[in-house]
Write a protein that holds these residues in place. Structure first.
Motif, mmCIF file in Angstrom:
data_model
loop_
_atom_site.group_PDB
_atom_site.id
_atom_site.type_symbol
_atom_site.label_atom_id
_atom_site.label_comp_id
_atom_site.label_asym_id
_atom_site.label_seq_id
_atom_site.Cartn_x
_atom_site.Cartn_y
_atom_site.Cartn_z
ATOM 1 N N THR A 14 -3.080 12.713 12.192
ATOM 2 C CA THR A 14 -3.836 12.362 13.395
ATOM 3 C C THR A 14 -2.952 11.868 14.526
ATOM 4 O O THR A 14 -3.274 12.066 15.696
ATOM 5 C CB THR A 14 -4.902 11.290 13.082
ATOM 6 O OG1 THR A 14 -4.261 10.141 12.519
ATOM 7 C CG2 THR A 14 -5.931 11.815 12.104
ATOM 8 N N GLY A 15 -1.866 11.194 14.194
ATOM 9 C CA GLY A 15 -0.961 10.735 15.248
ATOM 10 C C GLY A 15 -1.643 9.790 16.221
ATOM 11 O O GLY A 15 -2.547 9.036 15.873
ATOM 12 N N ASP A 16 -1.200 9.868 17.468
ATOM 13 C CA ASP A 16 -1.743 9.019 18.528
ATOM 14 C C ASP A 16 -2.495 9.907 19.513
ATOM 15 O O ASP A 16 -1.918 10.774 20.154
ATOM 16 C CB ASP A 16 -0.609 8.281 19.235
ATOM 17 C CG ASP A 16 -1.133 7.322 20.307
ATOM 18 O OD1 ASP A 16 -1.712 7.807 21.302
ATOM 19 O OD2 ASP A 16 -0.961 6.109 20.157
ATOM 20 N N PHE A 17 -3.805 9.691 19.618
ATOM 21 C CA PHE A 17 -4.630 10.452 20.559
ATOM 22 C C PHE A 17 -4.910 9.590 21.786
ATOM 23 O O PHE A 17 -5.901 8.873 21.854
ATOM 24 C CB PHE A 17 -5.953 10.865 19.895
ATOM 25 C CG PHE A 17 -5.853 12.080 19.027
ATOM 26 C CD1 PHE A 17 -6.208 13.331 19.495
ATOM 27 C CD2 PHE A 17 -5.389 11.965 17.725
ATOM 28 C CE1 PHE A 17 -6.112 14.453 18.693
ATOM 29 C CE2 PHE A 17 -5.293 13.085 16.905
ATOM 30 C CZ PHE A 17 -5.655 14.331 17.393
ATOM 31 N N GLY A 18 -4.004 9.657 22.753
ATOM 32 C CA GLY A 18 -4.220 8.906 23.985
ATOM 33 C C GLY A 18 -4.376 7.424 23.772
ATOM 34 O O GLY A 18 -5.218 6.783 24.418
ATOM 35 N N GLY A 19 -3.587 6.867 22.869
ATOM 36 C CA GLY A 19 -3.662 5.437 22.611
ATOM 37 C C GLY A 19 -4.693 5.048 21.579
ATOM 38 O O GLY A 19 -4.900 3.855 21.327
ATOM 39 N N LEU A 20 -5.358 6.010 20.953
ATOM 40 C CA LEU A 20 -6.361 5.729 19.940
ATOM 41 C C LEU A 20 -5.777 5.970 18.556
ATOM 42 O O LEU A 20 -5.085 6.955 18.320
ATOM 43 C CB LEU A 20 -7.592 6.612 20.131
ATOM 44 C CG LEU A 20 -8.326 6.478 21.466
ATOM 45 C CD1 LEU A 20 -9.511 7.443 21.509
ATOM 46 C CD2 LEU A 20 -8.802 5.045 21.671
ATOM 47 N N CYS A 21 -6.077 5.062 17.642
ATOM 48 C CA CYS A 21 -5.604 5.159 16.273
ATOM 49 C C CYS A 21 -6.786 5.438 15.347
ATOM 50 O O CYS A 21 -7.775 4.691 15.356
ATOM 51 C CB CYS A 21 -4.921 3.855 15.869
ATOM 52 S SG CYS A 21 -4.395 3.804 14.142
ATOM 53 N N PHE A 22 -6.694 6.516 14.556
ATOM 54 C CA PHE A 22 -7.764 6.889 13.634
ATOM 55 C C PHE A 22 -7.260 6.752 12.203
ATOM 56 O O PHE A 22 -6.177 7.239 11.865
ATOM 57 C CB PHE A 22 -8.209 8.333 13.875
ATOM 58 C CG PHE A 22 -8.837 8.572 15.207
ATOM 59 C CD1 PHE A 22 -10.199 8.364 15.396
ATOM 60 C CD2 PHE A 22 -8.074 9.002 16.285
ATOM 61 C CE1 PHE A 22 -10.783 8.585 16.631
ATOM 62 C CE2 PHE A 22 -8.655 9.229 17.522
ATOM 63 C CZ PHE A 22 -10.012 9.011 17.696
ATOM 64 N N THR A 23 -8.060 6.113 11.364
ATOM 65 C CA THR A 23 -7.716 5.985 9.950
ATOM 66 C C THR A 23 -8.920 6.367 9.105
ATOM 67 O O THR A 23 -10.076 6.242 9.532
ATOM 68 C CB THR A 23 -7.296 4.548 9.592
ATOM 69 O OG1 THR A 23 -8.436 3.680 9.704
ATOM 70 C CG2 THR A 23 -6.176 4.057 10.491
ATOM 71 N N THR A 24 -8.617 6.797 7.892
ATOM 72 C CA THR A 24 -9.689 7.172 6.961
ATOM 73 C C THR A 24 -10.572 5.971 6.633
ATOM 74 O O THR A 24 -11.798 6.097 6.561
ATOM 75 C CB THR A 24 -9.086 7.745 5.662
ATOM 76 O OG1 THR A 24 -8.208 8.818 5.983
ATOM 77 C CG2 THR A 24 -10.184 8.244 4.735
ATOM 78 N N ALA A 25 -9.961 4.805 6.458
ATOM 79 C CA ALA A 25 -10.731 3.615 6.088
ATOM 80 C C ALA A 25 -11.733 3.248 7.173
ATOM 81 O O ALA A 25 -12.888 2.907 6.888
ATOM 82 C CB ALA A 25 -9.782 2.448 5.815
ATOM 83 N N ARG A 26 -11.320 3.323 8.417
ATOM 84 C CA ARG A 26 -12.233 2.966 9.507
ATOM 85 C C ARG A 26 -13.317 4.033 9.675
ATOM 86 O O ARG A 26 -14.468 3.711 9.981
ATOM 87 C CB ARG A 26 -11.452 2.752 10.801
ATOM 88 C CG ARG A 26 -10.586 1.494 10.786
ATOM 89 C CD ARG A 26 -9.818 1.322 12.087
ATOM 90 N NE ARG A 26 -10.700 1.215 13.223
ATOM 91 C CZ ARG A 26 -11.371 0.112 13.569
ATOM 92 N NH1 ARG A 26 -11.249 -0.992 12.848
ATOM 93 N NH2 ARG A 26 -12.139 0.092 14.641
#
Length: 305
Positions: free
Chosen positions: A240-252
């Motif tokens: 997923t990397g960094d999408f415009g300053g957004l962090c995505f994780t499976t847990a969230r």
């Protein structure tokens, strides 16, 4: 101690039969004539022996959406215990959902358990995945629109109003002004992963979800539309990397999924869980977040039943 306020239940079928009422509730329930607009009926074959024995028939009626139509029936005022008895009587083909009657009263009614099978005019709201990003054919929503309209080109409509990057807060704010001209009977809310994102400044998109969902439920009800919530997708966290300053994780994303499922259960709202469709299948995701054409085909198969 005051008695709890009775539950208003609209019925047009066997629950109005005094014989069925005595079997379920131990009494004949006074009913008030009522009309449910925007609906028509179709037959439903029943196979449960207990239900057939109680009602005396193996064919009941179920509701389908039809703009301009209306069903005449009656409203029963039931206690909590009696409403539970009515739930037990209705087979799995039905789901108890809120509807708005012709006089404006909000009541329960037993609708088709498959919400899109009963739909005619569907509005889709959500983010880039519902919009169809990374699929030239318009994603799962485009496939849904093609099949739904082909089934009835006169009555069926699908309006995809999803906007890439949208959160539930933005959808809740924008949707009320969009529904009126489209006369929807079904509001398909694609609650994507944007609400699970965490920003570099620590902002938590999961905050305030209940308020946004409650707002959307109220909006749908005002328009006589059935709310259907589509849950978030599994994501390939390593890509997923960094999408415009957004962090995505499976847990969230899982936390978002659990919140949505719990809210839908508590509010008697339909929840379409898509998580397991793509789970462990990273080849169906273009960038770890967005499905490609094959991924959208799999999602459509799940959504269409």
């Amino acid at each position: 101690m005051t008695e709890p306020r009775p539950h208003a239940l609209f019925s047009f079928g066997t629950l109005l039969d005094p014989k069925v009422q005595h079997a379920l509730f131990g009494r004949a329930v006074p009913t008030t004539p009522a009309i449910l607009p925007g609906h028509a009926t179709r037959p439903l074959r029943i196979t449960d022996p207990a239900v057939i024995a109680t009602s005396g028939t193996g064919v009941h009626l179920t509701l389908a959406r039809k703009y301009g139509a209306a069903i005449e029936g009656g409203v029963l005022r039931l206690s909590e215990r009696e409403l539970a008895a009515a739930d037990a009587y209705e087979v799995a083909d039905y789901a108890r959902r809120r509807v708005v009657l012709g006089d404006g009263e909000v009541a329960w009614a037993y609708l088709d358990a498959e919400p899109l099978r009963a739909a005619a005019r569907i509005v889709v709201v959500g983010d880039s995945i519902a919009y169809g990003r990374c699929d030239p054919q318009g994603g799962w929503a485009g496939q849904l629109a093609a099949a739904h309209i082909a089934a009835d080109e006169v009555e069926h409509r699908v309006f995809n109003l999803a906007i890439p990057g949208s959160t539930l807060a933005q959808v809740a704010e924008q949707t009320p002004g969009l529904l009126g001209p489209r006369l929807p009977d079904t509001l398909l809310l694609a609650a994507g992963i944007n609400d699970s994102a965490q920003t570099a400044t620590g902002e938590d998109g999961l905050a305030g979800l209940t308020a946004h969902l409650d707002s959307l439920a109220a909006t749908a009800l005002r328009h006589g539309a059935r709310l259907v919530v589509v849950g978030p997708l599994w994501l390939d966290e390593g890509r997923t990397g960094d999408f415009g300053g957004l962090c995505f994780t499976t847990a969230r994303a899982q936390r978002l999924r659990e919140h949505l499922a719990g809210w839908c259960t508590e509010r008697y709202v339909d929840f379409l869980d898509l998580w397991e469709v793509l789970e462990g299948r990273p080849e169906l995701l273009v960038d770890g977040l967005h499905p490609g054409p094959e991924g959208h085909k799999e999602l459509y198969r799940q959504i269409s039943g």
